[in-house]
Design an enzyme around this catalytic site. Sequence first.
Site, short mmCIF file in Angstrom:
data_model
loop_
_atom_site.label_atom_id
_atom_site.label_comp_id
_atom_site.label_asym_id
_atom_site.label_seq_id
_atom_site.Cartn_x
_atom_site.Cartn_y
_atom_site.Cartn_z
N GLY A 262 44.35 32.24 -36.88
CA GLY A 262 43.11 31.93 -36.18
C GLY A 262 43.15 32.45 -34.76
N GLY A 264 43.12 32.35 -30.72
CA GLY A 264 43.60 31.42 -29.71
C GLY A 264 45.05 31.59 -29.36
N GLU A 287 40.88 37.31 -40.05
CA GLU A 287 39.54 37.61 -39.56
C GLU A 287 39.61 38.31 -38.21
OE1 GLU A 287 37.76 33.76 -39.75
OE2 GLU A 287 38.76 33.03 -37.97
N ASN A 377 34.16 24.69 -30.36
CA ASN A 377 33.77 26.06 -30.70
C ASN A 377 33.05 26.15 -32.05
OD1 ASN A 377 35.10 26.91 -28.35
ND2 ASN A 377 37.03 27.13 -29.44
N GLY A 381 36.60 30.60 -39.45
CA GLY A 381 37.03 30.93 -40.81
C GLY A 381 38.11 30.01 -41.33
#
Lengths: 496, 496
Positions: A262, A264, A287, A377, A381
Amino acid sequence: MIRQRIRQPALADKVMSATQAAAFFKNGMTIGMSGFTRAGDAKAMPRALAERARTEELRFTVITGASLGNGSDGLMAEAGLLARRLPFQVDPTLRNRINAGEVMFIDQHLSETAEQLRSGTPSRIDIAVIEAVAISEDGIIPTMSVGNSASFVQQAQQIIIELNLSVPLALEGLHDIYLPAARPERQPIPLTRADQRIGGAAIPFDPARIAAIVITETPDSPSNILPPDDETRAIAGHVIKFLECEVEAGRLSHDLAPLQAGIGTIANAVLHGLTDSPFRNLTMYSEVLQDSAIELLDSGQLAFASASSITLSSAMNQRFLANLDKYRDKLVLRPQEISNHPELVRRLGIIGLNTALEFDIYGNVNSTHVGGTHMMNGIGGSGDFARNGQLSIFVSKSVAKDGRISSVVPMVSHVDHSEHDVDVLVTEWGLADLRGLAPRERAPLVIEHCTHPDYRPQLRDYFERASRAGGHTPHLLGEALSWHAHYAQRKTMRMD
Amino acid sequence: MIRQRIRQPALADKVMSATQAAAFFKNGMTIGMSGFTRAGDAKAMPRALAERARTEELRFTVITGASLGNGSDGLMAEAGLLARRLPFQVDPTLRNRINAGEVMFIDQHLSETAEQLRSGTPSRIDIAVIEAVAISEDGIIPTMSVGNSASFVQQAQQIIIELNLSVPLALEGLHDIYLPAARPERQPIPLTRADQRIGGAAIPFDPARIAAIVITETPDSPSNILPPDDETRAIAGHVIKFLECEVEAGRLSHDLAPLQAGIGTIANAVLHGLTDSPFRNLTMYSEVLQDSAIELLDSGQLAFASASSITLSSAMNQRFLANLDKYRDKLVLRPQEISNHPELVRRLGIIGLNTALEFDIYGNVNSTHVGGTHMMNGIGGSGDFARNGQLSIFVSKSVAKDGRISSVVPMVSHVDHSEHDVDVLVTEWGLADLRGLAPRERAPLVIEHCTHPDYRPQLRDYFERASRAGGHTPHLLGEALSWHAHYAQRKTMRMD
């Protein structure tokens, strides 16, 4: 120069200013904009539209790939342009409007937006605004993300291209554009390996629908991830050790399985940590690619990376664009419907690594809502990968706000990922492998392995008392959310 | 007679009594048993094992397709046989043991069990116990369900067949056995229509692993669904009207999309209601077929039904087995990994219809936990269909316990399906279409359309006060679960 970028001569007379192009927009329209995690977003039109909104009523439904860069979401929110926004955002100004109930935000699984557009829910795209490297004979060549752009172009009545001259033409060939057909004619997606190409390099379009071509030179906003620290390094260490054990037990091969990470700081740090790991010949099917993915390609440990977006720090972006030829055969950018597709996530057996805001003693994860009410946020995904992948790992630092918030709580205040979808939880203190365990077996692991020592006695006490009250998933409903209430009142979850 | 049922002569000397076969089991083993929703379960071995457990320590991990009939789960639980049980159950005795913390129950998405077994998590199958119509030259012919049987047979060290002579041989040919290959060699599953066959009629097996063949004659337990009543008829009416509107809006075709319906009275009633609908040429792609599916096949409205199990009332079962030739070309039974597979659920665009225990004003659904703590049955396949399908509909009666429990609450006490996965909510009072809406837009719809009038003022009051406190998903955490606490104390959720 421009002829290299607009290779369909008939389109040359569509070039105009952003202000001129803004005239095509009408109040109430649904707009599809390119952009996914600060990469490949339209830069000029959001500004031009915000400008127009100063003098007239102009409110849109704005759909993107994911978040935008350049403060565009904030600008549009401030101008009152955003009636509805989906499927993801990260902008502080927009976030405030969402939480005040002024912007209707629809927080969606990122694989689903394109599918819903295809079936006409909730509404069709009026205008697509797509950043491009070039318009080739075959179609639109996207920039640093694909996101939902191919779906927007396929569906929009009118298309506005933002041709970004700051992005090198050498990006051409990096993209792989494949969209599933409408049902019931849909066939299996023919992808069986992360490094496979199944479509064309450009987004096909109907030239008659091109309303405007706007020339820009604004680069993507640099990613704003923080460098690894002691805690993220510890988290990375636990994850890597766990993966090594899985290989040793014969449940994973030496090249693991395609990795998803993810967006971050923590996920980036875990991937960064892989540079010190024994793993080789890794692949990513994710992603988004962050700095860490480029580092792993450079170190040779990552053999191939597939994603829908590349979002990098300034320094890494320069290095990347200057050495594109080196990466050309090791990277592909796909529509987010394909990067996150349940069919492919299950087939490839993705190992998903995502960040939790908080998780509870039974393995439920909150990815989105601060205090159960305020959107941070969006789910992004994470749900596509956590539900359908082979291994679903969630990471978080054990505390926030200088220790006044515990990321491990009796019951999460909002559930994005239920206990059914969470295999492994990790903080800097350790890792809890929840696979094959009943809730009563999970809680002691989560408490003793993942929780900050300051909060372990409180959690043990809760779990013991709840267990005596009974149930498959013991809880004391009157207390289950009291840690959050305590924080709201006293600015700490510590009960003493 | 037996030679028709055991067509591999070398296996004839494996025939023995259940008591003899029970001697193969050792304490601590992992057992895979056939059976999915009272259909096709092993009948003799659970009894024989419970008998053995009277005199010695015998505790197993028991994995099935889904629930079992013939009280087997209760018998095994009472005998102390069940150390661990997955992935689903409906037995009252077992439920009590689970909620007392005596049996470790792992509540799983039904598509995932086979996948986890394939990767050796949590443990491999020692003995498979499979009910069969026959052992043909090609393999084991299952009875009224396939469930996880093919995976169990593939993996087990030893296989025990329960040959059930009460099930007609004519069932042969009804099954379609296809299992995905292990990764990374996995290919796309070549199924693009609900009525397609992609595998063989029998479960291939290694004859050397057959430990025993036990002859039985016990029929499946009849399904215990209740007949439609005014409320389930009203729910069916709302669902059918909604689907008609979707067709009118061009979002669905006249033959809709393949339907999935969860087990139980309400889902059965909704399907039953389709017999009065204008829809024709329907298909089902579901995990289980109940009486309603046979009725729809008889009425001609259902053209084809695919599932992993058929569980019928006594009368319907007789009618079905007596007229098998009529149904032969309109039915197929598949492994549950295939009936529930994310790849196929997304590709086919399934319309999922599942039952909620309770749901909240923002669209989160609790399918499993009474009062947030006590397991009812399990999530079953609802998560496979709700996450990956085209339309996810959840139905419930608006109240339970003579109106003392509202099925619509401020916040669900356990989340199985998050707001991201729930499109439409329905009770006897009406339907809330949540697609494309932000949480603050969903709440008024859920309150005014779905909630029992007695509870609407309470919910309106909660939502108004929470909205003033702010947030994307407004809540008052101190009150969010107070309806459940109120019921626990005063046996009603009514606050007045």
